[in-house]
Motif scaffolding. Structure first.
Motif, PDB file in Angstrom:
ATOM      1  N   VAL A   1       5.757 -31.122  -7.225  1.00 19.35           N
ATOM      2  CA  VAL A   1       5.994 -30.752  -5.921  1.00 19.35           C
ATOM      3  C   VAL A   1       5.807 -29.300  -5.753  1.00 19.35           C
ATOM      4  CG1 VAL A   1       8.023 -30.939  -4.090  1.00 19.35           C
ATOM      5  CG2 VAL A   1       7.844 -32.797  -6.339  1.00 19.35           C
TER       6      VAL A   1
ATOM      7  N   SER B   1      11.607 -31.674   2.910  1.00 14.92           N
ATOM      8  CA  SER B   1      11.225 -33.067   2.709  1.00 14.92           C
ATOM      9  C   SER B   1      11.966 -34.117   3.289  1.00 14.92           C
ATOM     10  CB  SER B   1      11.291 -33.302   0.978  1.00 14.92           C
ATOM     11  OG  SER B   1       9.961 -32.529   0.465  1.00 14.92           O
ATOM     12  N   SER B   2      11.127 -35.263   3.911  1.00 14.17           N
ATOM     13  CA  SER B   2      11.916 -36.337   4.486  1.00 14.17           C
ATOM     14  C   SER B   2      12.741 -37.290   3.431  1.00 14.17           C
ATOM     15  CB  SER B   2      10.796 -37.280   5.252  1.00 14.17           C
ATOM     16  OG  SER B   2      10.077 -37.972   4.322  1.00 14.17           O
TER      17      SER B   2
ATOM     18  N   GLN C   1       9.940 -38.997   1.564  1.00 14.44           N
ATOM     19  CA  GLN C   1       9.165 -38.231   0.623  1.00 14.44           C
ATOM     20  C   GLN C   1      10.020 -37.876  -0.902  1.00 14.44           C
ATOM     21  OE1 GLN C   1       8.264 -34.033   0.865  1.00 14.44           O
ATOM     22  NE2 GLN C   1       6.063 -35.032   0.690  1.00 14.44           N
TER      23      GLN C   1
ATOM     24  N   LEU D   1       2.451 -31.889  -4.447  1.00 11.87           N
ATOM     25  CA  LEU D   1       2.967 -32.546  -3.348  1.00 11.87           C
ATOM     26  C   LEU D   1       3.331 -31.677  -2.546  1.00 11.87           C
ATOM     27  CD1 LEU D   1       2.687 -35.315  -1.692  1.00 11.87           C
ATOM     28  CD2 LEU D   1       5.100 -35.692  -2.644  1.00 11.87           C
TER      29      LEU D   1
ATOM     30  N   ASP E   1       6.718 -32.667   3.375  1.00 15.79           N
ATOM     31  CA  ASP E   1       5.984 -33.241   4.678  1.00 15.79           C
ATOM     32  C   ASP E   1       6.862 -32.955   5.907  1.00 15.79           C
ATOM     33  OD1 ASP E   1       8.450 -34.585   4.157  1.00 15.79           O
ATOM     34  OD2 ASP E   1       7.505 -36.499   4.280  1.00 15.79           O
TER      35      ASP E   1
END
Length: 268
Positions: free
Chosen positions: A83, A91-92, A95, A186, A189
């Motif tokens: 990450v 981050s949601s 996610q 990642l 988001d």
């Protein structure tokens, strides 16, 4: 040793590939896994298709190995996603759940699929790839650190539970490792402008450290040591930096560790 069967998840590159290769060189018969599907054998490693986020895929891969070999002596839970540095707020929930589904619940799925066979044979070893962030969380790495804390706790409880059947569980704690895993992290988001400047600064610092970090072969050697130990330790740090951080975390005052981490990451 030639009769020992090892299953290594996430073995197509990085730590997983280095570990599978090292185990094969040591005499294990190694099955590696990859989400990209079955691939031709390399370095003496038979590659199978596996997605650790899928119950059906996990069961199918384990059944394949058991069908061919009749046993699994060593499970190396390596599959995971990196990450990129970001605020925890960025981050949601979706996610966050996806990160845990791979980095923690994927490990749980694999362990649950393999354990009935290890209990039946009354022997086995489970080696979980953790991180120094499992005992020393860094700012702008909250979700990844949280998954690795979960791995630490799960492994310690598991190890107590399984000794009755001659099975041991251990966790490997690398620090920065120079692998493609870290080049494909990642991204958050739900990025927020409020974190933009410091997020970029921490990312640059992480990239600087990664460029000179030890390679995955160091971690692979630690995995082999843990796999072969007659009486394994619960935790194995891997590499010079990881060992130093474990000592500091154990003996240095909390304020010193706090200030040192912020200085290293160039935080105000």
């Amino acid at each position: 040793m030639s009769s020992k069967i090892a299953l290594v998840t996430g073995a197509s590159s990085g730590i997983g590939a280095a570990t599978a290769k090292r185990l094969a060189e040591a005499g294990f018969k190694v099955y590696g896994t990859s989400r990209r599907g079955a691939q031709s054998a390399r370095h003496g490693v038979e590659m199978l298709a596996l997605d650790v986020t899928s119950d059906a895929s996990v069961q199918a891969a384990v059944a394949e190995v058991i069908g061919r070999e009749g046993r699994i002596d060593l499970l190396v839970n390596n599959a995971g996603i990196g990450v990129a540095p970001a605020g925890a707020e960025e981050s949601s929930i979706g996610q966050a759940q996806a990160i845990f589904d791979t980095n923690f619940f994927g490990l749980v799925r694999m362990t649950r699929a393999v354990l009935p066979h290890m209990r039946a044979q009354r022997a086995g070893r489970i080696v979980n790839i953790g991180s120094v962030l499992g005992f020393l969380p860094m700012p702008y790495g909250a979700l990844y650190a949280a998954t690795k804390h979960a791995v630490e706790g799960y492994t310690e409880s598991l190890d107590h539970e399984l000794r009755h059947w001659g099975i041991r569980a251990v966790v490997i704690e690398p620090a920065y490792t120079n692998t493609p895993f870290d080049a494909n992290m990642l991204a958050a988001d739900a990025k927020l402008d409020a974190y933009g400047e410091v997020r970029a600064a921490v990312t640059r610092r992480v990239q600087e450290v990664m460029a000179t970090a030890e390679g995955p072969e160091v971690v692979a050697a630690t995995v082999l040591k843990a796999a072969l130990a007659r009486t394994p330790k619960l935790r194995y740090t891997s590499g010079t930096l990881a060992g130093r951080l474990r000592l500091l975390r154990t003996f240095a005052p909390a304020g010193v560790m706090d200030a040192g981490m912020r200085k290293d990451l160039r935080l105000a």
